[in-house]
Design an enzyme around this catalytic site. Structure first.
Site, PDB file in Angstrom:
ATOM      1  N   ASP A   1       5.608   3.975   2.555  1.00  9.34           N
ATOM      2  CA  ASP A   1       5.943   3.286   1.227  1.00  9.34           C
ATOM      3  C   ASP A   1       5.660   3.918  -0.153  1.00  9.34           C
ATOM      4  OD1 ASP A   1       6.703   1.199   2.676  1.00  9.34           O
ATOM      5  OD2 ASP A   1       4.480   0.051   2.291  1.00  9.34           O
TER       6      ASP A   1
ATOM      7  N   ASP B   1       6.465  -4.770   2.062  1.00  6.95           N
ATOM      8  CA  ASP B   1       6.795  -5.126   3.455  1.00  6.95           C
ATOM      9  C   ASP B   1       6.952  -6.225   4.192  1.00  6.95           C
ATOM     10  OD1 ASP B   1       7.000  -2.605   5.247  1.00  6.95           O
ATOM     11  OD2 ASP B   1       5.395  -1.940   5.359  1.00  6.95           O
TER      12      ASP B   1
ATOM     13  N   ASP C   1       2.374  -0.953   1.442  1.00  6.93           N
ATOM     14  CA  ASP C   1       1.247  -0.019   1.283  1.00  6.93           C
ATOM     15  C   ASP C   1       0.552   0.848   2.508  1.00  6.93           C
ATOM     16  OD1 ASP C   1       1.491  -1.518   3.905  1.00  6.93           O
ATOM     17  OD2 ASP C   1      -0.736  -1.844   4.342  1.00  6.93           O
TER      18      ASP C   1
END
Length: 756
Positions: A651, A450, A647
């Site tokens: 996710d 991410d 995080d």
């Protein structure tokens, strides 16, 4: 169940009105495939991706997340009838420091194992002092009249009491027709004990000459070492599985059962599907169910990670373990005990943590080969030497072969490395939750990650905002955005609130502020409904807007939040984020290891490409919805093993779907719970340390297996006398020395493990 199945819990899709999506398969395992088909009504929006408001727990400090995986809270719950036994925990039970673990079909208890280890260690000391090592007298040995009988008594206690875990494990292995480590241990200690009794009788009662060597030294040391190895292994699993203890304490001990219009307190374990319960303000909800009377707000952070309360009314579902707010509600139970959401999660955690790693399975496979090899070589040696020199010569040779096959070093090979790896990881801010994932490190081909909060700081600041409607002044756009966002702690929302504070803008009261899953927020101000959303929402809903007005901000890598009223864009807020120190070094290291980094983000393409170019990432997937990330993980897995680093709450599905899930420690609880490894310090360079540690750990495990098994490969045929024609036959004393050295080498090799 495979590693992938055990990891495949999809936190992003929790429609609790359809909990049948958490059904079990015919083996009683959780059907993860079905879970992936649940819709995403309870999801927060993607952060980073300009799809606001997932990362609800950014304010958790590092210590909280260290505690997250390592908190062994063993306070006394004397009436906790909803404990593991009532929650469907079958093969592993955490209870006040004890743990049940399956070995060869037999349950081993942590507390009992520790007790047997300490007793065996105490008894082994005098045995070593009074018993020769395979007939070899040592300088410190004490022998006197009757000492052999004392050794016999101590050895008998060791054999009949301390060895029961091995006997029971071997029984299970034989019943399963898969003799492995337990069978090999049992074979060795049984032969050693029986022959040693014969030696005592022959030497001290019949007084035969020459004297017969006993094997009490080998018997006692093997039992001690094997008990130590299994203690280390079980302790490692128990530490990693502390999440089960944490989950089990989310449910209250008691509940208010409604029966015949009367309310009475009962144990939570006594509740059944279809019962009606009363839940008062501030109480934990004891079971899954549907509200049929009353309204309230509920903290469902255990599911969504969002710390703020979610409004609930009649016909809304609630989850056992969540916390009721300031209203009193009546709930009809839809799931409890084995059918409850928490129980299903706990079963998944249990299965994942109790799973054997590939190297542990390899050690058992090696032990299985050694078991058959020892029997075959022993039989051949007995028959051959009986024909050549008679039975009296053949029996000691056969016994020596079987005892030399005892896996002293092999039993410690893997547990010592696992223990050492976990310890090193913890001291370097790496919390390993799933040891099996680390063994895939050499097969990882892609590192999907991410952007916001992982590669960037996740601390947005407003770099610009403007009105696109003559009815609204520029500052009014910021005021509206901040007012709608005021109940969210998403990074984008936090940046907008900070800008409004600096401008000393007075925020408006907002009614019915709600999340727009994957896109942003909406709220009503003075009977006017406003949306604060990403460009993806505008595109999806065909809402026209002038992209040129915000082009200058996009080109600089800003994330844009658009303010919408009546399907018309009336303004925007542009926010920027800074790249984390260490992100570029991490990317370069992964590339040097042949791992391709891929950025996945819900942010706009301009912002994503700007960050990617600065970091040297060539593969970028932008404007993704939460479910798109998981799909990308699945797509990349078709070409190789995938590591995912993230995080946010959104996710979580990707972390569980990936072959190795790595959560940034400062992220949300849901993401941390979904990961195989947690980076406690949220430092991208810790990924480098993790990869190095995983590679070194795997190498050391293979080395230890060779040291443990290599001794037997050489010693067995020599002990059987394969080179006797050349005058070479392994003396029992030499065998004992080699056996001891291999154990010492395995231990020293484990101690040399470090992050290079």
């Amino acid at each position: 169940m495979s590693d992938k199945d055990m990891k495949n819990m999809d936190h992003s899709k929790m429609d609790h009105e359809k909990m049948d999506c958490c059904s079990t398969d015919k083996n009683g395992h959780m059907n993860h495939k079905n879970m992936k088909n649940c819709d995403m009504d309870h999801m927060q929006h993607d952060d980073k991706k300009n799809m606001h408001h997932d990362m609800s727990n950014m304010e958790h400090d590092h210590s909280e997340h260290m505690k997250h995986g390592m908190d062994h809270n063993h306070e006394d719950h004397s009436h906790m009838h909803h404990d593991m036994d009532h929650m469907g925990m079958g093969s592993m039970n955490h209870d006040h420091g004890h743990m049940m673990m399956n070995h060869g079909g037999h349950m081993m208890d942590m507390g009992d194992l520790k007790k047997k280890f300490w007793i065996s260690l105490i008894l082994t000391i005098p045995i070593i002092l009074m018993s020769p090592m395979m007939g070899m007298k040592l300088p410190f040995q004490l022998t006197y009249s009757g000492s052999d009988f004392i050794v016999l008594i101590l050895g008998s206690i060791l054999f009949f009491y301390c060895s029961t875990p091995f006997f029971n494990g071997a029984k299970g292995e034989i019943q399963n027709k898969k003799p492995e480590m337990m069978s090999l241990i049992t074979l060795g200690i049984s032969v050693a004990y029986i022959y040693s009794i014969y030696a005592v009788v022959a030497n001290d009662i019949l007084h035969v000459t020459p004297m017969v060597n006993d094997f009490f030294w080998e018997l006692s040391t093997l039992i001690v070492i094997m008990l130590l190895g299994h203690w280390i292994e079980m302790n490692s699993v128990m530490n990693a599985g502390s999440a089960i203890n944490k989950l089990s304490k989310l449910l209250p001990d008691n509940a208010h059962l409604i029966s015949d219009n009367q309310t009475k307190d009962v144990f939570t374990s006594e509740l059944s599907v279809g019962d009606n319960i009363l839940i008062q303000a501030g109480e934990k909800i004891p079971a899954d169910g549907t509200i049929y009377d009353g309204s309230t707000s509920v903290n469902e952070s255990l599911v969504t990670g969002e710390s703020r309360n979610v409004n609930k009314k009649s016909d809304d579902s609630v989850i056992g373990g969540s916390v009721n707010g300031n209203g009193t509600i009546k709930v009809k139970i839809s799931g409890t005990g084995n059918s409850g959401y928490l129980s299903k999660v706990m079963n998944m955690v249990q299965e994942a943590q109790s799973a054997k790693s590939k190297t542990e399975n390899l050690a058992n496979q090696v032990a299985s080969y050694l078991f058959y090899a020892a029997l075959i070589v022993a039989v051949i040696a007995f028959v051959a030497w009986s024909l050549i020199k008679g039975v009296s010569f053949a029996i000691p040779v056969t016994v020596t072969v079987l005892i030399i096959a005892c896996p002293h070093a092999l039993g410690l090979a893997v547990p010592l490395i696992i223990s050492r790896t976990t310890s090193i990881a913890a001291t370097n801010g790496l919390l390993i939750r799933n040891k099996t994932a680390l063994e895939k490190i050499n097969d990882i081909k892609y590192a999907l990650m991410d952007k916001t909060g992982t590669l960037t700081e996740g601390k947005f600041q407003v770099n610009g905002y403007d009105s696109l409607d003559n009815n609204y002044a520029k500052d009014e756009i910021l005021k509206i955005a901040a007012s709608v966002e005021q109940n969210s702690n998403h990074p984008l929302a936090t940046g907008i609130m900070e800008a409004a504070k600096q401008k000393e803008l007075s925020l408006s009261d907002v009614n019915s502020d709600n999340q727009i899953t994957g896109y942003g927020m909406k709220g009503t101000i003075n009977d006017h409904e406003f949306l604060i959303v990403s460009a993806a929402y505008l595109d999806t809903n065909n809402i026209q807007y002038d992209a040129s007005s915000s082009k200058q901000y996009l080109e600089k890598g800003n994330s844009l939040s658009y303010v919408v009223e009546n399907n018309k864009v009336i303004g925007f807020v542009a926010e920027g984020d800074s790249i984390k120190a260490g992100s570029k070094d991490m990317i370069q290291y992964l590339q040097s290891q042949g791992i391709t980094p891929v950025m996945l983000t819900g942010d706009n393409e301009s912002a994503a490409n700007k960050v990617a170019s600065l970091l040297g990432i060539t593969e970028v997937k932008a404007k993704l919805l939460p479910e798109d990330k998981q799909k990308n993980v699945t797509d990349y897995q078709k070409n190789g093993k995938v590591m995912f680093i993230g995080d946010g709450i959104n996710d979580a599905p990707s972390l569980t779907q990936s072959d190795m899930g790595i959560a940034i420690g400062s992220g949300t609880d849901v993401a941390v719970d979904s990961a195989d490894v947690v980076l406690v310090n949220s430092n991208p360079l810790d990924v480098v340390s993790l990869v190095k540690l995983a590679k070194e750990s795997h190498t050391k495990m293979i080395q230890n297996l060779w040291w443990g098994a290599g001794y037997n490969i050489v010693a067995l045929p020599l002990a059987a006398g394969i080179l006797a024609f050349a005058g070479i036959m392994l003396d029992p004393m030499v065998g004992a020395i080699i056996m001891s050295l291999s154990t010492v080498i395995v231990a020293l090799n484990a101690l040399t493990l470090k992050i290079k």
